[in-house]
Design a protein around this motif. Structure first.
Motif, PDB file in Angstrom:
ATOM      1  N   VAL A 161       0.835  -1.201   0.000  1.00  0.00           N
ATOM      2  CA  VAL A 161       0.000   0.000   0.000  1.00  0.00           C
ATOM      3  C   VAL A 161       0.873   1.256   0.000  1.00  0.00           C
ATOM      4  O   VAL A 161       0.545   2.247  -0.654  1.00  0.00           O
ATOM      5  N   ALA A 162       2.004   1.189   0.693  1.00  0.00           N
ATOM      6  CA  ALA A 162       2.941   2.321   0.658  1.00  0.00           C
ATOM      7  C   ALA A 162       3.472   2.502  -0.768  1.00  0.00           C
ATOM      8  O   ALA A 162       3.629   3.638  -1.242  1.00  0.00           O
ATOM      9  N   ALA A 163       3.721   1.410  -1.468  1.00  0.00           N
ATOM     10  CA  ALA A 163       4.149   1.494  -2.867  1.00  0.00           C
ATOM     11  C   ALA A 163       3.023   2.054  -3.729  1.00  0.00           C
ATOM     12  O   ALA A 163       3.264   2.825  -4.665  1.00  0.00           O
TER      13      ALA A 163
ATOM     14  N   ASN B  92      13.409   0.185  -3.004  1.00  0.00           N
ATOM     15  CA  ASN B  92      14.521   0.864  -3.671  1.00  0.00           C
ATOM     16  C   ASN B  92      14.636   0.405  -5.128  1.00  0.00           C
ATOM     17  O   ASN B  92      14.800   1.226  -6.037  1.00  0.00           O
ATOM     18  N   ASP B  93      14.526  -0.905  -5.353  1.00  0.00           N
ATOM     19  CA  ASP B  93      14.601  -1.455  -6.708  1.00  0.00           C
ATOM     20  C   ASP B  93      13.491  -0.888  -7.601  1.00  0.00           C
ATOM     21  O   ASP B  93      13.677  -0.752  -8.813  1.00  0.00           O
ATOM     22  N   LEU B  94      12.342  -0.572  -7.001  1.00  0.00           N
ATOM     23  CA  LEU B  94      11.212  -0.031  -7.765  1.00  0.00           C
ATOM     24  C   LEU B  94      11.301   1.490  -7.936  1.00  0.00           C
ATOM     25  O   LEU B  94      10.435   2.097  -8.554  1.00  0.00           O
ATOM     26  N   GLY B  95      12.339   2.085  -7.352  1.00  0.00           N
ATOM     27  CA  GLY B  95      12.521   3.525  -7.493  1.00  0.00           C
ATOM     28  C   GLY B  95      11.616   4.352  -6.598  1.00  0.00           C
ATOM     29  O   GLY B  95      11.337   5.523  -6.895  1.00  0.00           O
ATOM     30  N   LEU B  96      11.168   3.773  -5.497  1.00  0.00           N
ATOM     31  CA  LEU B  96      10.301   4.523  -4.583  1.00  0.00           C
ATOM     32  C   LEU B  96      11.122   5.538  -3.781  1.00  0.00           C
ATOM     33  O   LEU B  96      12.326   5.379  -3.603  1.00  0.00           O
ATOM     34  N   ASP B  97      10.434   6.539  -3.287  1.00  0.00           N
ATOM     35  CA  ASP B  97      11.025   7.514  -2.373  1.00  0.00           C
ATOM     36  C   ASP B  97      11.187   6.786  -1.030  1.00  0.00           C
ATOM     37  O   ASP B  97      10.208   6.578  -0.306  1.00  0.00           O
TER      38      ASP B  97
ATOM     39  N   ASP C  57       3.849  -7.857  -7.471  1.00  0.00           N
ATOM     40  CA  ASP C  57       4.593  -8.866  -8.238  1.00  0.00           C
ATOM     41  C   ASP C  57       5.860  -9.265  -7.492  1.00  0.00           C
ATOM     42  O   ASP C  57       6.167 -10.462  -7.343  1.00  0.00           O
ATOM     43  N   THR C  58       6.593  -8.276  -7.001  1.00  0.00           N
ATOM     44  CA  THR C  58       7.848  -8.521  -6.293  1.00  0.00           C
ATOM     45  C   THR C  58       7.621  -9.310  -5.009  1.00  0.00           C
ATOM     46  O   THR C  58       8.345 -10.268  -4.714  1.00  0.00           O
TER      47      THR C  58
ATOM     48  N   LYS D 282       3.049   2.387  -7.505  1.00  0.00           N
ATOM     49  CA  LYS D 282       3.738   1.131  -7.839  1.00  0.00           C
ATOM     50  C   LYS D 282       3.133  -0.088  -7.146  1.00  0.00           C
ATOM     51  O   LYS D 282       3.829  -1.040  -6.834  1.00  0.00           O
ATOM     52  N   PHE D 283       1.824  -0.066  -6.937  1.00  0.00           N
ATOM     53  CA  PHE D 283       1.180  -1.184  -6.240  1.00  0.00           C
ATOM     54  C   PHE D 283       1.424  -2.513  -6.940  1.00  0.00           C
ATOM     55  O   PHE D 283       1.839  -3.488  -6.323  1.00  0.00           O
TER      56      PHE D 283
END
Length: 185
Positions: A88-90, A120-125, A101-102, A95-96
């Motif tokens: 949910v944070a993603a 980090n791999d998904l480029g999130l803040d 998937d991850t 990037k949910f």
């Protein structure tokens, strides 16, 4: 309310508040209650992704709406709740589905350090992600999914509803595809 109905119908209708791929007006609306640490949830999630691709090719993009709702079973899957919060944070950063998937791909590694690595791999803040996890910002949202599942008779994962009716047949490609095709008519 009679007990039979509570176990065969989705009592919390799909809405724009759900995490979805597709549109609510699709011929088939598939709602899955899942747990990121449950191996059966991972299998069904991956199966649905394959079927979604096949159905889109057969029918069209807007014929299937896939909705994922959280149903972490913390008593048997200790990292499931935290993984749901990470998803949910993603989602708050758009990037949910990538995070879902991850998480399903790495469900044996859902401890906090891994969740940060995936973010980090998904480029999130990362500072925002960490702040939201530490403050448990999304616990109420996940609890809404759990409560809706319980109202609809969900006791374990995975649980599927096709156009609001509980799917209770075999969990294989052929039968699930047949049920979705039948629901589309």
């Amino acid at each position: 309310m009679n007990d039979d109905r509570s176990h065969s119908s989705l009592l919390v209708p799909p809405s724009t508040q759900d995490w979805m791929q597709g549109v609510l007006s699709a011929k088939v609306v598939l709602v899955m209650y899942g747990d990121y640490q449950c191996s059966k949830s991972a299998d069904i999630y991956k199966l649905i992704k394959v079927l979604k691709g096949e159905l889109s090719a057969s029918f069209g993009e807007d014929d299937l709406c896939f909705i994922f709702r959280h149903f972490p079973q913390a008593q048997i899957h200790p990292q499931a709740q935290r993984a749901a919060e990470a998803a949910v944070a993603a989602a708050a950063q758009g990037k949910f589905w990538l995070m879902s998937d991850t998480l399903f791909d790495h469900q044996q590694r859902l401890e906090n350090g891994y969740l940060v690595e995936y973010a980090n791999d998904l480029g999130l803040d990362i500072p925002q992600f960490l702040k939201e996890l530490s403050k448990q910002v999304y616990v109420d949202r996940i609890n809404e999914d759990i409560e809706g599942g319980i109202e609809s008779g969900v006791t374990t994962t995975p649980a599927l509803f096709i156009n609001g009716i509980r799917y209770t047949e075999r969990w294989n490609t052929t039968e699930l595809m047949a049920a979705m095709i039948a629901a589309s008519h």
